[in-house]
Design a protein around this motif. Structure first.
Motif, mmCIF file in Angstrom:
data_model
loop_
_atom_site.group_PDB
_atom_site.id
_atom_site.type_symbol
_atom_site.label_atom_id
_atom_site.label_comp_id
_atom_site.label_asym_id
_atom_site.label_seq_id
_atom_site.Cartn_x
_atom_site.Cartn_y
_atom_site.Cartn_z
ATOM 1 N N GLN A 125 29.416 40.047 36.780
ATOM 2 C CA GLN A 125 29.957 40.385 35.465
ATOM 3 C C GLN A 125 29.025 41.331 34.722
ATOM 4 O O GLN A 125 29.468 42.319 34.106
ATOM 5 C CB GLN A 125 30.183 39.120 34.655
ATOM 6 N N THR A 155 38.180 43.515 45.461
ATOM 7 C CA THR A 155 38.663 44.217 44.272
ATOM 8 C C THR A 155 40.029 44.820 44.567
ATOM 9 O O THR A 155 40.580 44.656 45.651
ATOM 10 C CB THR A 155 37.661 45.306 43.827
ATOM 11 N N SER A 162 35.234 32.249 35.804
ATOM 12 C CA SER A 162 36.047 33.448 35.596
ATOM 13 C C SER A 162 35.889 33.935 34.176
ATOM 14 O O SER A 162 35.516 33.189 33.271
ATOM 15 C CB SER A 162 37.527 33.180 35.904
ATOM 16 N N TYR A 166 36.753 41.141 41.428
ATOM 17 C CA TYR A 166 36.976 41.740 40.116
ATOM 18 C C TYR A 166 38.100 42.757 40.222
ATOM 19 O O TYR A 166 38.364 43.317 41.292
ATOM 20 C CB TYR A 166 35.704 42.420 39.589
ATOM 21 N N VAL A 214 37.142 38.946 36.305
ATOM 22 C CA VAL A 214 36.010 38.695 37.199
ATOM 23 C C VAL A 214 36.042 37.222 37.577
ATOM 24 O O VAL A 214 36.241 36.357 36.719
ATOM 25 C CB VAL A 214 34.659 39.013 36.519
#
Length: 271
Positions: free
Chosen positions: A260, A164, A235, A212, A249
């Protein structure tokens, strides 16, 4: 009606231009970085030097594309937004991971994507400090230094290694930390490398199980998402929506869906 299939000649030309642009800009950034940049720099501050290199990289890419494909449009992080006449638009981050570049960390790169009528056709991410070049062509798979790459097989949710990134805006970072607090106990671990395009390529190469981030701009994700998708990743953004500035994501099937869904429960898309 399905989108028309681009001609092989167009794809080959766009890939050639993208590879050349990323290679030249990457070499400029690698070779032009002062050895003591993280300590003092040669201008009023190290940040001034990074900004100067960022702008020089974008200028190089913009001029190259202008020579090779003068009718194309262009969107770049440093403010260049040029409409085109061909239907092709280049989306470029001339230095993804500026803080890493400032500190001498290797996770920074040059991201170059070519879109036709809004659909990504070609993506290249050069990571000069690691000596790596990722590329993908729509329908042609993803590659690292010319070798095909694939995402990892789906890990069980509790064993997923998830990448992330965080905003530089303090209030947004606080909210992102709250999301992280909810997610971290459920997965194997979290990684924050500091360059979204590089993270997406690492996902494509099987070095992450998922990724993400909130707040990514088109130039942050255009090339990386195509490379990840061609390597086998799904995605999106919030459920039923494409990746956008609210949320991006990406993960292989089997990890994407729970990631997700959990991010939606945690409100990862809101400040």
């Amino acid at each position: 009606m399905p989108d028309p299939v681009p001609s092989p000649d167009l794809l080959d030309e766009l890939l050639s231009v993208a590879l050349e642009a990323a290679d030249l800009a990457g070499a400029l950034l690698r070779d032009g970085r002062p050895a003591d940049l993280g300590v003092a720099g040669t201008k009023s501050s190290p940040v001034d030097v990074v900004t100067e290199m960022d702008l020089a990289s974008e200028k190089l890419v913009l001029e190259l594309i202008g020579r090779r494909r003068p009718d194309d449009g262009y969107l770049g992080e440093e403010g260049a937004d040029r409409p085109g006449r061909s239907g092709v638009r280049w989306v470029v981050d001339p230095l993804d991971g500026t803080v890493n570049y400032l500190y001498g960390l290797p996770s920074w790169g040059v991201s170059v994507a070519a879109e036709l009528d809004g659909r990504a056709l070609v993506g290249v991410v050069a990571v000069p400090a690691r000596g790596e070049v990722f590329h993908a062509v729509l329908g042609g798979g993803a590659h690292l230094d010319g070798r095909p790459i694939r995402t990892r097989p789906a890990a069980p949710w509790g064993q997923a290694l998830v990448g992330t990134g965080f905003s530089y805006v303090q209030a947004v970072r606080v909210r992102q930390a709250e999301v992280l607090l909810g997610l971290m106990p459920e997965v194997r671990d979290i990684r924050r490398a500091g360059a979204a395009a590089v993270d997406l390529c690492d996902l494509a190469a099987g070095r992450l199980d998922g990724f993400y981030e909130r707040g990514l701009q088109p130039w942050d994700r255009a090339a990386g998402l195509l490379i990840a998708a061609e390597a086998g990743a799904l995605s999106g953004g919030r459920p039923g929506r494409p990746a956008d500035g609210l949320l991006t994501v990406a993960a292989p099937p089997g990890v994407f869906e729970p990631l997700q869904a959990r991010l939606e429960e945690l409100g990862a898309w809101r400040d």
